[in-house]
Motif scaffolding. Structure first.
Motif, short mmCIF file in Angstrom:
data_model
loop_
_atom_site.label_atom_id
_atom_site.label_comp_id
_atom_site.label_asym_id
_atom_site.label_seq_id
_atom_site.Cartn_x
_atom_site.Cartn_y
_atom_site.Cartn_z
N PHE A 149 0.82 -1.20 0.00
CA PHE A 149 0.00 0.00 0.00
C PHE A 149 0.86 1.26 0.00
N THR A 150 0.35 2.31 -0.63
CA THR A 150 1.07 3.59 -0.65
C THR A 150 0.27 4.71 0.01
N TRP A 151 -0.94 4.40 0.45
CA TRP A 151 -1.79 5.42 1.08
C TRP A 151 -2.60 4.78 2.18
N PHE A 152 -2.74 5.51 3.29
CA PHE A 152 -3.52 5.04 4.43
C PHE A 152 -4.45 6.15 4.87
N LYS A 153 -5.67 5.79 5.28
CA LYS A 153 -6.66 6.78 5.71
C LYS A 153 -6.92 6.65 7.20
N GLY A 154 -6.95 7.79 7.89
CA GLY A 154 -7.35 7.83 9.29
C GLY A 154 -6.23 7.51 10.25
N PHE A 169 16.16 2.52 -20.37
CA PHE A 169 16.87 2.36 -19.10
C PHE A 169 16.74 0.92 -18.64
N ARG A 170 17.76 0.44 -17.94
CA ARG A 170 17.71 -0.94 -17.47
C ARG A 170 17.47 -0.99 -15.97
N ASN A 171 16.93 -2.09 -15.52
CA ASN A 171 16.70 -2.33 -14.09
C ASN A 171 15.90 -1.21 -13.43
N ILE A 172 14.74 -0.93 -13.94
CA ILE A 172 13.89 0.11 -13.34
C ILE A 172 12.95 -0.55 -12.33
N LYS A 173 12.87 0.05 -11.16
CA LYS A 173 11.93 -0.46 -10.15
C LYS A 173 11.49 0.68 -9.24
N GLN A 174 10.31 0.51 -8.65
CA GLN A 174 9.77 1.45 -7.67
C GLN A 174 10.02 0.87 -6.29
N VAL A 175 10.57 1.70 -5.40
CA VAL A 175 10.91 1.23 -4.07
C VAL A 175 10.18 2.09 -3.04
N PRO A 176 9.34 1.48 -2.19
CA PRO A 176 8.67 2.28 -1.15
C PRO A 176 9.67 2.67 -0.07
N LEU A 177 9.57 3.91 0.40
CA LEU A 177 10.43 4.40 1.46
C LEU A 177 9.65 4.42 2.77
N GLN A 178 10.30 4.73 3.86
CA GLN A 178 9.63 4.74 5.16
C GLN A 178 8.65 5.90 5.26
N ARG A 179 7.42 5.59 5.59
CA ARG A 179 6.38 6.61 5.80
C ARG A 179 6.56 7.16 7.20
N LEU A 180 6.76 8.48 7.29
CA LEU A 180 7.01 9.08 8.59
C LEU A 180 5.85 9.93 9.08
N VAL A 181 5.41 10.89 8.28
CA VAL A 181 4.40 11.83 8.74
C VAL A 181 3.15 11.77 7.88
N SER A 182 3.31 11.77 6.60
CA SER A 182 2.19 11.82 5.67
C SER A 182 1.39 10.53 5.69
N ASP A 183 0.19 10.58 5.10
CA ASP A 183 -0.58 9.35 4.95
C ASP A 183 -0.21 8.64 3.64
#
Length: 168
Positions: free
Chosen positions: A13-18, A40-54
């Motif tokens: 998940f990339t979004w949380f409510k409440g 481009f080679r080796n493309i990927k999306q990497v989630p980072l640590q969620r700190l403040v935002s939802d």
């Protein structure tokens, strides 16, 4: 539009409510044109640590995923660690070299650099390791949300971890 949703690493998940994370979804992502994806080679999306935002921040990585070797850098924050100056003084006084004064100085500096590199790889000397440990503890608390709502103690612990991460 022939857009490509690139490889997604970890996380779901990339979004949380409440405050209690009643709802979650993967609404954030990078979409690339097939031309760009092929350039481009080796493309990927990497989630980072969620700190403040939802929302979970996402990094787009491409190219080699190997971590390059970095040069040694003295960290000023080491000077604030209790006992660090005494440790450096003990190391410095333990080195025995003979020869011209410039050779002795250069040799001692080189030996001290090796001791500092060794020490910097330890928990005490690595800010990166300390911050990583804090982020992992926060991530562990976030993973609770996959199965249940966090308790007040867990929410307080996450706030304390975040505060310590911010300070370091």
């Amino acid at each position: 539009m022939e857009l490509v949703d690139t490889q997604w690493e970890d996380g779901s998940f990339t979004w949380f409510k409440g405050d209690n994370q009643e709802a979650a979804s993967r609404i954030d992502r990078f979409l690339l044109s097939s031309e760009w994806d092929g350039s481009f080679r080796n493309i990927k999306q990497v989630p980072l640590q969620r700190l403040v935002s939802d929302h979970v921040p996402i990094a787009l990585q491409c190219g080699s995923w190997e971590v390059p070797k970095s040069n040694f850098k003295f960290q000023n924050w080491w000077l604030t660690k209790e006992g660090f100056v005494d440790k450096v003084s003990d190391w410095w006084n333990s080195f025995e070299f003979s020869g011209r004064p410039d050779y002795i100085l250069a040799s001692k500096l080189k030996a001290l650099k090796e001791k500092l590199k060794e020490w910097s790889r330890s928990d005490q000397g690595s800010l990166k390791l300390q911050k990583s440990r804090l982020l992992n503890q926060m991530a562990d608390l976030d993973s609770i949300l996959d199965s249940r709502i966090m308790t007040e103690e867990e929410i307080a612990k996450k706030a304390e971890l975040y505060w310590n991460w911010k300070k370091s």
